[in-house]
Design a protein around this motif. Structure first.
Motif, PDB file in Angstrom:
ATOM      1  N   ILE A  29       0.842  -1.204   0.000  1.00 57.86           N
ATOM      2  CA  ILE A  29       0.000   0.000   0.000  1.00 57.86           C
ATOM      3  C   ILE A  29       0.873   1.247   0.000  1.00 57.86           C
ATOM      4  CG2 ILE A  29      -1.610   1.354   1.406  1.00 57.86           C
ATOM      5  CD1 ILE A  29      -2.950  -1.303   2.146  1.00 57.86           C
ATOM      6  N   VAL A  30       1.893   1.263   0.853  1.00 58.55           N
ATOM      7  CA  VAL A  30       2.794   2.417   0.911  1.00 58.55           C
ATOM      8  C   VAL A  30       3.551   2.578  -0.408  1.00 58.55           C
ATOM      9  CG1 VAL A  30       4.844   3.336   2.048  1.00 58.55           C
ATOM     10  CG2 VAL A  30       2.998   2.394   3.414  1.00 58.55           C
ATOM     11  N   ALA A  31       3.981   1.472  -1.006  1.00 63.73           N
ATOM     12  CA  ALA A  31       4.712   1.546  -2.270  1.00 63.73           C
ATOM     13  C   ALA A  31       3.830   2.100  -3.386  1.00 63.73           C
ATOM     14  CB  ALA A  31       5.251   0.171  -2.653  1.00 63.73           C
ATOM     15  N   VAL A  32       2.581   1.677  -3.454  1.00 66.38           N
ATOM     16  CA  VAL A  32       1.676   2.190  -4.484  1.00 66.38           C
ATOM     17  C   VAL A  32       1.422   3.680  -4.276  1.00 66.38           C
ATOM     18  CG1 VAL A  32      -0.714   2.077  -5.324  1.00 66.38           C
ATOM     19  CG2 VAL A  32       0.603  -0.014  -5.019  1.00 66.38           C
ATOM     20  N   LEU A  33       1.212   4.095  -3.033  1.00 66.54           N
ATOM     21  CA  LEU A  33       1.024   5.517  -2.757  1.00 66.54           C
ATOM     22  C   LEU A  33       2.270   6.324  -3.123  1.00 66.54           C
ATOM     23  CD1 LEU A  33      -0.924   5.407   0.620  1.00 66.54           C
ATOM     24  CD2 LEU A  33      -1.809   5.970  -1.639  1.00 66.54           C
ATOM     25  N   MET A  34       3.439   5.774  -2.836  1.00 71.60           N
ATOM     26  CA  MET A  34       4.690   6.457  -3.197  1.00 71.60           C
ATOM     27  C   MET A  34       4.835   6.582  -4.711  1.00 71.60           C
ATOM     28  SD  MET A  34       6.658   7.513  -0.739  1.00 71.60           S
ATOM     29  CE  MET A  34       8.227   7.531  -1.566  1.00 71.60           C
ATOM     30  N   VAL A  35       4.466   5.549  -5.444  1.00 74.70           N
ATOM     31  CA  VAL A  35       4.545   5.610  -6.901  1.00 74.70           C
ATOM     32  C   VAL A  35       3.604   6.695  -7.428  1.00 74.70           C
ATOM     33  CG1 VAL A  35       3.973   4.369  -9.027  1.00 74.70           C
ATOM     34  CG2 VAL A  35       5.332   3.256  -7.274  1.00 74.70           C
ATOM     35  N   ILE A  36       2.397   6.744  -6.890  1.00 76.04           N
ATOM     36  CA  ILE A  36       1.422   7.738  -7.355  1.00 76.04           C
ATOM     37  C   ILE A  36       1.904   9.154  -7.057  1.00 76.04           C
ATOM     38  CG2 ILE A  36      -0.909   8.641  -6.959  1.00 76.04           C
ATOM     39  CD1 ILE A  36      -1.784   5.702  -6.541  1.00 76.04           C
ATOM     40  N   VAL A  37       2.332   9.395  -5.821  1.00 74.66           N
ATOM     41  CA  VAL A  37       2.778  10.742  -5.438  1.00 74.66           C
ATOM     42  C   VAL A  37       4.027  11.143  -6.227  1.00 74.66           C
ATOM     43  CG1 VAL A  37       3.726  12.091  -3.523  1.00 74.66           C
ATOM     44  CG2 VAL A  37       1.719  10.669  -3.161  1.00 74.66           C
ATOM     45  N   VAL A  61      10.044   7.105  -7.671  1.00 71.46           N
ATOM     46  CA  VAL A  61       9.280   6.074  -8.377  1.00 71.46           C
ATOM     47  C   VAL A  61      10.067   4.770  -8.426  1.00 71.46           C
ATOM     48  CG1 VAL A  61       8.354   5.397 -10.627  1.00 71.46           C
ATOM     49  CG2 VAL A  61       7.914   7.682  -9.748  1.00 71.46           C
ATOM     50  N   LEU A  62      11.345   4.856  -8.758  1.00 66.81           N
ATOM     51  CA  LEU A  62      12.173   3.643  -8.853  1.00 66.81           C
ATOM     52  C   LEU A  62      12.365   2.969  -7.503  1.00 66.81           C
ATOM     53  CD1 LEU A  62      14.833   4.867 -11.437  1.00 66.81           C
ATOM     54  CD2 LEU A  62      12.876   3.365 -11.822  1.00 66.81           C
ATOM     55  N   VAL A  63      12.536   3.759  -6.448  1.00 66.26           N
ATOM     56  CA  VAL A  63      12.692   3.188  -5.102  1.00 66.26           C
ATOM     57  C   VAL A  63      11.407   2.493  -4.658  1.00 66.26           C
ATOM     58  CG1 VAL A  63      12.978   3.795  -2.671  1.00 66.26           C
ATOM     59  CG2 VAL A  63      14.534   4.722  -4.365  1.00 66.26           C
ATOM     60  N   ALA A  64      10.262   3.105  -4.934  1.00 66.24           N
ATOM     61  CA  ALA A  64       8.990   2.494  -4.560  1.00 66.24           C
ATOM     62  C   ALA A  64       8.762   1.184  -5.320  1.00 66.24           C
ATOM     63  CB  ALA A  64       7.845   3.462  -4.821  1.00 66.24           C
ATOM     64  N   LEU A  65       9.092   1.162  -6.606  1.00 58.86           N
ATOM     65  CA  LEU A  65       8.959  -0.076  -7.376  1.00 58.86           C
ATOM     66  C   LEU A  65       9.921  -1.149  -6.855  1.00 58.86           C
ATOM     67  CD1 LEU A  65       8.582   1.285 -11.011  1.00 58.86           C
ATOM     68  CD2 LEU A  65       6.831   0.209  -9.599  1.00 58.86           C
ATOM     69  N   GLY A  66      11.134  -0.746  -6.517  1.00 56.46           N
ATOM     70  CA  GLY A  66      12.096  -1.697  -5.950  1.00 56.46           C
ATOM     71  C   GLY A  66      11.627  -2.255  -4.616  1.00 56.46           C
ATOM     72  N   ALA A  67      11.041  -1.420  -3.779  1.00 57.50           N
ATOM     73  CA  ALA A  67      10.528  -1.878  -2.489  1.00 57.50           C
ATOM     74  C   ALA A  67       9.403  -2.893  -2.680  1.00 57.50           C
ATOM     75  CB  ALA A  67      10.045  -0.699  -1.660  1.00 57.50           C
ATOM     76  N   ALA A  68       8.526  -2.643  -3.630  1.00 56.07           N
ATOM     77  CA  ALA A  68       7.431  -3.579  -3.893  1.00 56.07           C
ATOM     78  C   ALA A  68       7.972  -4.924  -4.397  1.00 56.07           C
ATOM     79  CB  ALA A  68       6.462  -2.986  -4.898  1.00 56.07           C
TER      80      ALA A  68
END
Length: 88
Positions: A29-37, A61-68
């Motif tokens: 959930i946090v990763a998706v919100l980070m990608v959107i923001v 964006v890249l960090v959020a995708l990597g975390a997911a």
């Protein structure tokens, strides 16, 4: 003397899977919100010519995708290890 594996060594594995599942949900959930923001900030910064902010948003964006990806891989790895432990 015969040595056998401890089949009761994985007690409480159901609780562990519930905790890991809850943590995975939170991380995703946090990763998706980070990608959107980050994507919104990236678009606004690029449109206004602010290349420094656009670069930082692209990194977000890249960090959020990597975390997911790491979170999903971690759960798959834990499930594989638990199944491997049951086979011993």
């Amino acid at each position: 003397m015969d040595v056998f594996p401890d089949f009761d060594g994985l007690g409480g594995i159901g609780d562990l899977r519930q905790v890991v599942g809850a943590l995975l949900t939170f991380v995703l959930i946090v990763a998706v919100l980070m990608v959107i923001v980050s994507a919104i900030i990236w678009a606004i910064a690029s449109a206004n010519g602010n290349h420094a902010a656009a670069g930082k948003a692209r990194t977000g964006v890249l960090v959020a995708l990597g975390a997911a990806v790491l979170a999903g891989g971690g759960v798959a790895w834990l499930n594989w290890l638990v199944d491997l432990g049951r086979q011993l």
